[in-house]
Each structure stands twice: as C-alpha cells, then as structure tokens.
Design a protein around this motif. Structure first.
Motif, PDB file in Angstrom:
ATOM      1  N   LYS A  42       0.864  -1.184  -0.028  1.00 38.43           N
ATOM      2  CA  LYS A  42      -0.024   0.171  -0.035  1.00 38.43           C
ATOM      3  C   LYS A  42       0.834   1.376   0.134  1.00 38.43           C
ATOM      4  N   GLN A  43       2.049   1.224   0.781  1.00 35.66           N
ATOM      5  CA  GLN A  43       2.818   2.515   0.806  1.00 35.66           C
ATOM      6  C   GLN A  43       3.652   2.765  -0.488  1.00 35.66           C
ATOM      7  N   ARG A  44       4.043   1.650  -1.018  1.00 36.78           N
ATOM      8  CA  ARG A  44       4.694   1.728  -2.506  1.00 36.78           C
ATOM      9  C   ARG A  44       3.478   2.360  -3.331  1.00 36.78           C
ATOM     10  N   GLY A  45       2.224   2.065  -3.364  1.00 35.74           N
ATOM     11  CA  GLY A  45       1.300   2.443  -4.243  1.00 35.74           C
ATOM     12  C   GLY A  45       0.955   4.003  -3.969  1.00 35.74           C
ATOM     13  N   HIS A  46       1.018   4.122  -2.760  1.00 35.58           N
ATOM     14  CA  HIS A  46       0.794   5.706  -2.203  1.00 35.58           C
ATOM     15  C   HIS A  46       2.092   6.500  -2.808  1.00 35.58           C
ATOM     16  N   GLN A  47       3.205   6.207  -2.833  1.00 43.09           N
ATOM     17  CA  GLN A  47       4.493   6.835  -3.135  1.00 43.09           C
ATOM     18  C   GLN A  47       4.445   7.088  -4.657  1.00 43.09           C
ATOM     19  N   LYS A  48       3.961   5.894  -5.264  1.00 39.34           N
ATOM     20  CA  LYS A  48       3.957   5.935  -6.771  1.00 39.34           C
ATOM     21  C   LYS A  48       3.021   6.996  -7.263  1.00 39.34           C
ATOM     22  N   ASP A  49       1.824   7.058  -6.702  1.00 37.77           N
ATOM     23  CA  ASP A  49       0.671   7.766  -6.883  1.00 37.77           C
ATOM     24  C   ASP A  49       1.417   9.302  -6.653  1.00 37.77           C
ATOM     25  N   PHE A  50       2.045   9.653  -5.387  1.00 40.87           N
ATOM     26  CA  PHE A  50       2.590  10.984  -4.905  1.00 40.87           C
ATOM     27  C   PHE A  50       3.662  11.561  -6.005  1.00 40.87           C
ATOM     28  N   LEU A  51       4.619  10.652  -6.099  1.00 39.44           N
ATOM     29  CA  LEU A  51       5.529  11.060  -7.060  1.00 39.44           C
ATOM     30  C   LEU A  51       5.140  11.504  -8.522  1.00 39.44           C
ATOM     31  N   THR A  52       4.223  10.510  -9.042  1.00 38.03           N
ATOM     32  CA  THR A  52       3.425  10.719 -10.338  1.00 38.03           C
ATOM     33  C   THR A  52       2.971  12.117 -10.304  1.00 38.03           C
ATOM     34  N   TYR A  53       2.262  12.497  -9.268  1.00 38.20           N
ATOM     35  CA  TYR A  53       1.768  13.783  -9.226  1.00 38.20           C
ATOM     36  C   TYR A  53       2.910  14.946  -9.112  1.00 38.20           C
ATOM     37  N   ALA A  54       3.610  14.766  -8.092  1.00 38.52           N
ATOM     38  CA  ALA A  54       4.576  15.583  -7.851  1.00 38.52           C
ATOM     39  C   ALA A  54       5.566  16.036  -9.095  1.00 38.52           C
ATOM     40  N   PHE A  55       5.974  15.069  -9.913  1.00 37.13           N
ATOM     41  CA  PHE A  55       6.798  15.221 -11.058  1.00 37.13           C
ATOM     42  C   PHE A  55       6.048  15.554 -12.324  1.00 37.13           C
ATOM     43  N   GLY A  56       4.633  15.759 -12.255  1.00 40.74           N
ATOM     44  CA  GLY A  56       3.942  16.375 -13.254  1.00 40.74           C
ATOM     45  C   GLY A  56       3.355  15.290 -14.245  1.00 40.74           C
ATOM     46  N   GLY A  57       3.076  13.933 -13.843  1.00 42.30           N
ATOM     47  CA  GLY A  57       2.432  12.993 -14.625  1.00 42.30           C
ATOM     48  C   GLY A  57       0.920  12.962 -14.342  1.00 42.30           C
ATOM     49  N   SER A  58       0.476  13.465 -13.314  1.00 40.65           N
ATOM     50  CA  SER A  58      -0.955  13.633 -13.075  1.00 40.65           C
ATOM     51  C   SER A  58      -1.407  15.135 -12.409  1.00 40.65           C
ATOM     52  N   SER A  59      -2.397  15.492 -12.810  1.00 32.85           N
ATOM     53  CA  SER A  59      -2.716  16.925 -12.254  1.00 32.85           C
ATOM     54  C   SER A  59      -3.599  16.381 -10.996  1.00 32.85           C
ATOM     55  N   VAL A  60      -3.801  15.347 -10.619  1.00 34.60           N
ATOM     56  CA  VAL A  60      -4.541  14.798  -9.363  1.00 34.60           C
ATOM     57  C   VAL A  60      -4.019  14.036  -8.582  1.00 34.60           C
ATOM     58  N   TYR A  61      -4.154  14.537  -7.086  1.00 32.41           N
ATOM     59  CA  TYR A  61      -3.582  13.439  -6.123  1.00 32.41           C
ATOM     60  C   TYR A  61      -4.649  13.405  -4.985  1.00 32.41           C
ATOM     61  N   ASP A  62      -5.018  12.280  -4.740  1.00 34.54           N
ATOM     62  CA  ASP A  62      -5.949  12.130  -3.665  1.00 34.54           C
ATOM     63  C   ASP A  62      -5.822  11.680  -2.596  1.00 34.54           C
ATOM     64  N   GLY A  63      -4.332  11.484  -2.080  1.00 32.17           N
ATOM     65  CA  GLY A  63      -3.949  10.975  -0.953  1.00 32.17           C
ATOM     66  C   GLY A  63      -3.830  11.990   0.194  1.00 32.17           C
ATOM     67  N   LYS A  64      -3.488  11.546   1.254  1.00 30.70           N
ATOM     68  CA  LYS A  64      -3.259  12.676   2.240  1.00 30.70           C
ATOM     69  C   LYS A  64      -2.385  13.878   2.052  1.00 30.70           C
ATOM     70  N   THR A  65      -2.560  14.806   2.600  1.00 33.41           N
ATOM     71  CA  THR A  65      -1.486  15.825   2.659  1.00 33.41           C
ATOM     72  C   THR A  65       0.006  15.399   3.086  1.00 33.41           C
ATOM     73  N   ILE A  66       1.061  15.846   2.827  1.00 30.47           N
ATOM     74  CA  ILE A  66       2.210  15.647   3.551  1.00 30.47           C
ATOM     75  C   ILE A  66       2.159  15.575   4.995  1.00 30.47           C
ATOM     76  N   ARG A  67       1.717  16.796   5.318  1.00 24.80           N
ATOM     77  CA  ARG A  67       1.962  17.030   6.839  1.00 24.80           C
ATOM     78  C   ARG A  67       1.018  16.162   7.469  1.00 24.80           C
ATOM     79  N   LYS A  68      -0.314  15.807   7.088  1.00 21.79           N
ATOM     80  CA  LYS A  68      -1.224  14.642   7.839  1.00 21.79           C
ATOM     81  C   LYS A  68      -0.284  13.342   7.511  1.00 21.79           C
ATOM     82  N   ALA A  69      -0.010  13.005   6.347  1.00 20.08           N
ATOM     83  CA  ALA A  69       0.682  11.791   6.391  1.00 20.08           C
ATOM     84  C   ALA A  69       1.559  11.268   7.384  1.00 20.08           C
ATOM     85  N   HIS A  70       2.357  12.231   7.975  1.00 16.20           N
ATOM     86  CA  HIS A  70       3.571  12.523   8.687  1.00 16.20           C
ATOM     87  C   HIS A  70       3.278  12.800   9.998  1.00 16.20           C
TER      88      HIS A  70
END
Length: 124
Positions: A42-70
């Motif tokens: 699950k963690q790998r999936g979240h990270q893949k989704d986040f990095l896809t978003y952060a690096f411009g591969g998607s305009s949508v990220y539905d996960g928790k905010t960085i602050r909330k996740a940590h």
C-alpha cells in the motif's frame, strides 16, 4: 513542455524507482523503524501516486497531505530532520543506481527536498 515525470521515464520508471527506493529504506538503520508496521504494498502505491503527481505525470492526487501523512511519525516516533535527510539520500542513491542523470537528479531534489516539503513532513 516535457514534464519531469516524462523525462524520468514515466510510469514504468517511477514504479521501478519506488520499489528499489524502499529496498534501500528498509535496510537503512536510521529510518527503517518508521516502516515496521506499514503495509508496504500500500505504501509503495501511495508513493508512486504521489511522485507521479509531484513530477507532473498527473494533475490529481487524492492521498493525504504530506503534513497529515507524517504527523503521527513526528509525534509518536520522533521523526526529525536527520531522518528526512536519510530518506532523500536513499532516493538519490536509487536514482543514481538507475542511471538517472545528475541534471535530472537535481530537478528531483529541488522538488523532494524543497524546504517547504521538509517543513510539511516534519510538521513545523
């Protein structure tokens, strides 16, 4: 304009990088304890989704905010600046192992290690 996501190789490259990255993290005595009770698939999936978003591969990220996740890691496990730096170090090692150019690694670092991201991860 080509996104960083595309420059890095897209989905397949992010998938490989994240899987390899977590192998490093889980063997790093400085930070592996933060993943002791984590569902790593699950963690790998979240990270893949986040990095896809952060690096411009998607305009949508539905996960928790960085602050909330940590937040719980900071409050309950003492996540600090040295831990953050160790994670970034492992990510850079991973990218180098994958043959990513220094120029692209700098672009990645500008995003991943940005002061505002560090503040958010550490809940400051």
């Amino acid at each position: 304009m080509t996104t960083l996501y595309e420059k890095l190789g897209g989905k397949d490259a992010v998938d490989i990088a994240v899987d390899k990255f977590y192998k490093h993290v889980l063997n790093d005595e400085r930070i592996k304890q933060f993943f002791d009770n984590v569902d790593m698939e699950k963690q790998r999936g979240h990270q893949k989704d986040f990095l896809t978003y952060a690096f411009g591969g998607s305009s949508v990220y539905d996960g928790k905010t960085i602050r909330k996740a940590h937040k719980h890691l900071v409050e309950e496990m003492g996540l600090n600046s040295e831990h953050f730096d160790a994670v970034i170090e492992n990510f850079v090692i991973t990218l180098k192992e994958l043959g990513i150019s220094d120029e692209l690694i700098q672009e990645v670092g500008a995003i991943a290690a940005a002061p505002e991201h560090k503040r958010d991860v550490l809940n400051r």
